[in-house]
Write an enzyme that holds these catalytic residues in place. Structure first.
Site, PDB file in Angstrom:
ATOM      1  N   SER A   1       0.800  -1.225   0.000  1.00 13.68           N
ATOM      2  CA  SER A   1       0.000   0.000   0.000  1.00 13.68           C
ATOM      3  C   SER A   1       0.831   1.273   0.000  1.00 13.68           C
ATOM      4  O   SER A   1       0.364   2.320  -0.447  1.00 13.68           O
ATOM      5  CB  SER A   1      -0.937   0.001   1.213  1.00 13.68           C
ATOM      6  OG  SER A   1      -0.208  -0.191   2.416  1.00 13.68           O
TER       7      SER A   1
ATOM      8  N   HIS B   1      -0.671   6.136   6.486  1.00  9.61           N
ATOM      9  CA  HIS B   1       0.009   6.044   5.195  1.00  9.61           C
ATOM     10  C   HIS B   1       0.385   7.452   4.727  1.00  9.61           C
ATOM     11  O   HIS B   1      -0.172   8.435   5.204  1.00  9.61           O
ATOM     12  CB  HIS B   1      -0.898   5.392   4.141  1.00  9.61           C
ATOM     13  CG  HIS B   1      -1.009   3.915   4.273  1.00  9.61           C
ATOM     14  ND1 HIS B   1      -1.789   3.311   5.229  1.00  9.61           N
ATOM     15  CD2 HIS B   1      -0.433   2.897   3.569  1.00  9.61           C
ATOM     16  CE1 HIS B   1      -1.711   2.002   5.112  1.00  9.61           C
ATOM     17  NE2 HIS B   1      -0.872   1.723   4.117  1.00  9.61           N
TER      18      HIS B   1
END
Length: 272
Positions: A45, A253
């Site tokens: 990711s 993230h």
């Protein structure tokens, strides 16, 4: 002396042939577009673009045009990107579903991998979801155990497959940023205690050490994300990492700024 029509025709034919020869010379060929640099983006990711709040390239893998592979390919002239990184990928997923994108002529390869093998994102979310220092430390202990006992062999296997598929490629392995700074007094860090930060940071440090060590053994190039993202943690005035998010896949993230200003320059520093 007057040229006859036949002599004029012959002169034109000779001139035309000379022009064709000129076009076939190396200089003329060089003017044509060169073969694009083949760039394959593998990984999880942190390579597919989670955190950028977009799935405009692939919904199931969260690939998007804000991710560093797409940005790098757009910034480099004459670069052909094959973008197969996928959110949630482990080393096994890369081996089974992504390595096939590589060829013997691939010039550049980038990858982030290993975080899902040890449950890195699950560690982060569990630490703030339950606001329980003991549970956070237990999750960190589990992750650190996997780093010590399992991750090295898994990384070695994936790196070996990359080298076998693209033996002449420049391979850039990127590390993971530490999302937490010294300031935890913001909504993005709600539920994270000082003890939690210590637990999480131990995993980040051990993960960094293990990946960089195995990258060196493979003969690839490692680029740490910890220092470049420093000062841009979740509570910074200019965060490059998301904190809590309604979409857990985006939590902790890189943000769009993180991909553009953090990760992309790390890759460009190696491949130009």
């Amino acid at each position: 002396m007057r040229h006859t029509p036949l002599r004029n025709t012959l002169a034109l034919l000779v001139a035309g042939a000379t022009a064709l020869v000129a076009l076939a010379t190396p200089g003329a060929q060089a003017a044509k577009a060169a073969t694009p640099d083949g760039y394959v983006a593998l990984g999880d990711s942190y390579s597919s673009g989670n955190g950028a709040n977009s799935t405009n390239l692939d919904f199931f893998c969260n690939r998007n045009t804000y991710a560093y592979p797409y940005l790098v390919a757009q910034q480099r002239p004459n670069t052909a990107l094959t973008f197969v990184a996928c959110g949630g990928a482990t080393t096994t997923d890369v081996n089974n579903n992504q390595i096939s994108a590589l060829t013997s002529t691939t010039k550049f390869v980038t990858i982030t991998i290993g975080g899902n093998d040890i449950g890195f994102v699950n560690l982060l979310t569990s630490c703030w979801a339950y606001n329980d220092d003991a549970q956070c430390q237990a999750a960190a202990d589990t992750a650190n155990g996997k780093i010590a006992n399992q991750l090295g062999a898994a990384l070695d296997g994936t790196y070996a497959r990359i080298k076998a598929a693209s033996p002449t490629a420049t391979v850039v392995v990127l590390g993971y940023p530490n999302p937490l700074g010294t300031n935890l007094s913001c909504l993005a860090a709600d539920g994270i205690s000082t003890a939690n930060r210590t637990s999480i940071s131990s995993v980040v440090t051990n993960l960094e050490s293990k990946i960089s060590n195995r990258v060196a053994a493979a003969g690839f190039t490692y680029k740490s994300a910890i220092s470049p993202f420093g000062g841009h943690d979740i509570c910074a005035s200019d965060p490059w990492v998301n904190g809590k998010a309604w979409n857990l896949g985006d939590a902790y993230h890189p943000s769009r700024s993180g991909y553009a200003n953090g990760y992309a320059p790390l890759v460009r520093a190696v491949i130009g």
